[in-house]
Motif scaffolding. Structure first.
Motif, PDB file in Angstrom:
ATOM      1  N   SER A 280       0.809  -1.218   0.000  1.00  0.00           N
ATOM      2  CA  SER A 280       0.000   0.000   0.000  1.00  0.00           C
ATOM      3  C   SER A 280       0.843   1.270   0.000  1.00  0.00           C
ATOM      4  N   TYR A 281       2.148   1.155  -0.212  1.00  0.00           N
ATOM      5  CA  TYR A 281       3.011   2.337  -0.223  1.00  0.00           C
ATOM      6  C   TYR A 281       2.779   3.154  -1.498  1.00  0.00           C
ATOM      7  N   PRO A 282       3.127   4.451  -1.477  1.00  0.00           N
ATOM      8  CA  PRO A 282       2.829   5.313  -2.628  1.00  0.00           C
ATOM      9  C   PRO A 282       3.706   5.017  -3.838  1.00  0.00           C
ATOM     10  N   THR A 283       3.062   4.889  -4.985  1.00  0.00           N
ATOM     11  CA  THR A 283       3.733   4.823  -6.276  1.00  0.00           C
ATOM     12  C   THR A 283       2.786   5.422  -7.310  1.00  0.00           C
ATOM     13  N   THR A 284       3.094   5.297  -8.589  1.00  0.00           N
ATOM     14  CA  THR A 284       2.399   6.128  -9.573  1.00  0.00           C
ATOM     15  C   THR A 284       1.827   5.337 -10.735  1.00  0.00           C
ATOM     16  N   ILE A 285       0.894   5.979 -11.433  1.00  0.00           N
ATOM     17  CA  ILE A 285       0.427   5.537 -12.739  1.00  0.00           C
ATOM     18  C   ILE A 285       0.561   6.726 -13.683  1.00  0.00           C
ATOM     19  N   VAL A 286       0.824   6.438 -14.950  1.00  0.00           N
ATOM     20  CA  VAL A 286       1.101   7.471 -15.944  1.00  0.00           C
ATOM     21  C   VAL A 286       0.172   7.287 -17.132  1.00  0.00           C
ATOM     22  N   ALA A 287      -0.279   8.384 -17.702  1.00  0.00           N
ATOM     23  CA  ALA A 287      -1.119   8.353 -18.903  1.00  0.00           C
ATOM     24  C   ALA A 287      -0.659   9.436 -19.864  1.00  0.00           C
ATOM     25  N   ARG A 288      -0.879   9.196 -21.148  1.00  0.00           N
ATOM     26  CA  ARG A 288      -0.487  10.168 -22.158  1.00  0.00           C
ATOM     27  C   ARG A 288      -1.277  11.455 -21.991  1.00  0.00           C
ATOM     28  N   ALA A 289      -0.590  12.566 -22.133  1.00  0.00           N
ATOM     29  CA  ALA A 289      -1.253  13.874 -22.132  1.00  0.00           C
ATOM     30  C   ALA A 289      -1.473  14.295 -23.586  1.00  0.00           C
ATOM     31  N   GLY A 290      -2.699  14.593 -23.944  1.00  0.00           N
ATOM     32  CA  GLY A 290      -2.981  15.010 -25.308  1.00  0.00           C
ATOM     33  C   GLY A 290      -3.487  13.864 -26.153  1.00  0.00           C
ATOM     34  N   ALA A 291      -3.795  14.202 -27.398  1.00  0.00           N
ATOM     35  CA  ALA A 291      -4.391  13.240 -28.318  1.00  0.00           C
ATOM     36  C   ALA A 291      -3.329  12.378 -28.981  1.00  0.00           C
ATOM     37  N   SER A 292      -3.800  11.315 -29.636  1.00  0.00           N
ATOM     38  CA  SER A 292      -2.898  10.466 -30.406  1.00  0.00           C
ATOM     39  C   SER A 292      -2.340  11.251 -31.589  1.00  0.00           C
ATOM     40  N   GLY A 293      -1.232  10.773 -32.119  1.00  0.00           N
ATOM     41  CA  GLY A 293      -0.608  11.442 -33.251  1.00  0.00           C
ATOM     42  C   GLY A 293      -1.189  10.992 -34.573  1.00  0.00           C
ATOM     43  N   ASN A 294      -0.756  11.635 -35.637  1.00  0.00           N
ATOM     44  CA  ASN A 294      -1.124  11.238 -36.993  1.00  0.00           C
ATOM     45  C   ASN A 294      -0.099  10.202 -37.445  1.00  0.00           C
ATOM     46  N   CYS A 295      -0.456   8.948 -37.357  1.00  0.00           N
ATOM     47  CA  CYS A 295       0.513   7.865 -37.544  1.00  0.00           C
ATOM     48  C   CYS A 295       0.179   7.070 -38.804  1.00  0.00           C
ATOM     49  N   PRO A 296       0.900   7.315 -39.900  1.00  0.00           N
ATOM     50  CA  PRO A 296       0.629   6.557 -41.120  1.00  0.00           C
ATOM     51  C   PRO A 296       0.882   5.060 -40.961  1.00  0.00           C
ATOM     52  N   ARG A 297       1.786   4.706 -40.064  1.00  0.00           N
ATOM     53  CA  ARG A 297       2.036   3.300 -39.728  1.00  0.00           C
ATOM     54  C   ARG A 297       2.591   3.246 -38.313  1.00  0.00           C
ATOM     55  N   ALA A 298       2.556   2.081 -37.735  1.00  0.00           N
ATOM     56  CA  ALA A 298       3.132   1.919 -36.391  1.00  0.00           C
ATOM     57  C   ALA A 298       4.651   1.935 -36.500  1.00  0.00           C
ATOM     58  N   PRO A 299       5.330   2.845 -35.805  1.00  0.00           N
ATOM     59  CA  PRO A 299       6.797   2.835 -35.816  1.00  0.00           C
ATOM     60  C   PRO A 299       7.326   1.581 -35.128  1.00  0.00           C
ATOM     61  N   ARG A 300       8.613   1.323 -35.331  1.00  0.00           N
ATOM     62  CA  ARG A 300       9.233   0.147 -34.732  1.00  0.00           C
ATOM     63  C   ARG A 300      10.387   0.588 -33.847  1.00  0.00           C
ATOM     64  N   LEU A 301      10.374   0.083 -32.628  1.00  0.00           N
ATOM     65  CA  LEU A 301      11.380   0.455 -31.633  1.00  0.00           C
ATOM     66  C   LEU A 301      12.177  -0.792 -31.252  1.00  0.00           C
ATOM     67  N   LEU A 302      13.492  -0.696 -31.368  1.00  0.00           N
ATOM     68  CA  LEU A 302      14.389  -1.745 -30.913  1.00  0.00           C
ATOM     69  C   LEU A 302      15.045  -1.276 -29.621  1.00  0.00           C
ATOM     70  N   ALA A 303      14.807  -2.001 -28.539  1.00  0.00           N
ATOM     71  CA  ALA A 303      15.371  -1.650 -27.233  1.00  0.00           C
ATOM     72  C   ALA A 303      16.293  -2.767 -26.777  1.00  0.00           C
ATOM     73  N   MET A 304      17.490  -2.378 -26.376  1.00  0.00           N
ATOM     74  CA  MET A 304      18.452  -3.364 -25.899  1.00  0.00           C
ATOM     75  C   MET A 304      19.034  -2.866 -24.589  1.00  0.00           C
TER      76      MET A 304
END
Length: 399
Positions: A280-304
């Motif tokens: 029950s200790y304090p922590t957070t939740i996050v949400a996007r601020a603002g509207a979705s973008g104009n996305c012609p396709r889903a970008p691809r992210l490589l994370a290592m």
């Protein structure tokens, strides 16, 4: 007769319980190989317990007592009562002595939990690093960045924070550097300088947390976790999208206090395997601020990188253009070994995604298709992680 039966009832109950455990073990061994879902299990299995190794059935092992020891350990762990017994013992140790019964987990002041590894690393800081090694490391990262940009991709290197280094005031009093924690030397200075000299696009997440922690009413590391929370990771992702604008868009966010800790915000308290864990200790939740973008396709992210990337990717699923994410990291196996893992998340998927092939060919394909490449190391093991070499090898194969 009734009085005799009642007087012997505790004996009958104990005998019945022992018989149940014996029969449960026989049943579990009978169904384990072909029908594992039929095993009798505890409703609350233990976290972080490696799968026991099979008993060695050789004459030398038997004569040395290794076979008997392994069989005894495996039988004990197979008992349905084993998890609750461990939790009861750990709860007793925690309640009476304020200590952890879990290996590698330490209880600090104000109930703060730390991993012993991060405390040891933080308290050992002080000596100057090998500058030749730092130079070679920074040059390797610049090589990766140059190759990515030559292929029209964005690249960001991220230094993630250590809880022991960024919240040292709650270190346990037994820590070797507890009395001088606030005056520990700046380990990262030579690494930042090397990256700056070579023009690497990097976000110093460790310095960012140190700077921003005073601006928020909630800690950026949860009390019962070893990783930064969603707010800390969101701050870092926002800096990353500002530093290297990409097709995922500019990340802006809103945050609120979470009703209770979930996921990585409670990873250490889960490893403690208590009967009554306090989440029950304090922590957070996050949400996007603002509207979705104009996305012609889903970008691809490589994370290592390591485990700290997980919260970054959770935040990235809420970016204006949520990407398909391929996440590469070294992970522990059930046998307590280490292997390279690869998971893929569909655009906007808040879950961990599905496991994929971790062959070099799969990494090469991810590299070719990526719009944004994120390489992360934690400040505790900066310039030592295999992921840097793995990504450089993939870059060289692609040239």
């Amino acid at each position: 007769m009734t009085r005799l039966f009642l007087s012997r009832l505790p004996i009958f109950a104990c005998a019945g319980f022992i018989a149940f455990l014996f029969l449960a073990n026989i049943w579990n061994f009978a169904v384990e190989r072909d029908w594992p879902k039929l095993r009798i299990r505890s409703a609350h299995p233990l976290f972080g317990v490696a799968k026991p190794k099979p008993a060695p059935w050789t004459l030398d092992a038997f004569l040395a007592g290794e076979t008997q020891k392994a069989v005894s350990a495996n039988l004990g762990r197979a008992l349905p009562v084993f998890p609750i017994s461990v939790r009861a013992k750990n709860q007793l140790v925690y309640t009476l002595f304020g200590s952890s019964g879990a290996p590698g987990v330490v209880v600090g002041r104000n109930g703060q939990l730390y991993e012993q590894f991060y405390i040891d690393e933080f308290c050992a800081r002080g000596g100057a690093p090998d500058l030749a090694r730092v130079t070679q490391w920074a040059t390797t990262i610049r090589e990766i960045q140059d190759a990515a940009e030559a292929a029209g991709k964005r690249f960001v290197y991220l230094i993630s924070p250590s809880k022991a280094a960024r919240y040292p005031e709650d270190l346990p009093r037994s820590a070797p550097c507890a009395s001088r924690a606030a005056a520990m030397p700046d380990k990262l200075a030579p690494y930042r300088a090397a990256l700056d000299e070579r023009g690497v696009h990097f976000v110093d997440g460790a310095g960012l947390i140190a700077q921003k922690r005073a601006e928020y009413s909630v800690p950026l590391f949860p009390r019962g976790g070893t990783h930064w929370n969603s707010l800390g990771a969101a701050l870092a992702l926002r800096e990353m999208t500002r530093l290297a604008p990409s097709s995922i868009g500019d990340f802006e966010f809103e945050w609120a206090i979470a009703p209770e800790a979930v996921g990585t915000d409670r990873d250490l308290i889960e490893l403690m395997n208590l009967l009554w864990p306090d989440v029950s200790y304090p922590t957070t939740i996050v949400a996007r601020a603002g509207a979705s973008g104009n996305c012609p396709r889903a970008p691809r992210l490589l994370a290592m990188g390591g485990s700290f990337v997980h919260e970054i990717l959770a935040a990235a699923t809420q970016s204006p253009c949520p990407p398909q994410i391929d996440y590469w990291f070294y992970m522990r196996t059930e046998e307590n070994g280490v292997e390279l893992g690869h998971f893929r998340r569909a655009p906007g998927d808040p879950a961990n995604g599905e496991r994929q092939s971790a062959d070099p060919d799969a990494l090469d394909e991810n590299l070719r298709g990526a719009d944004l490449i994120v390489l992360e190391e934690n400040e505790s093991n900066i310039a030592t992680m295999k992921q840097v070499g793995d990504l450089r090898a993939a870059v060289r194969r692609s040239q």
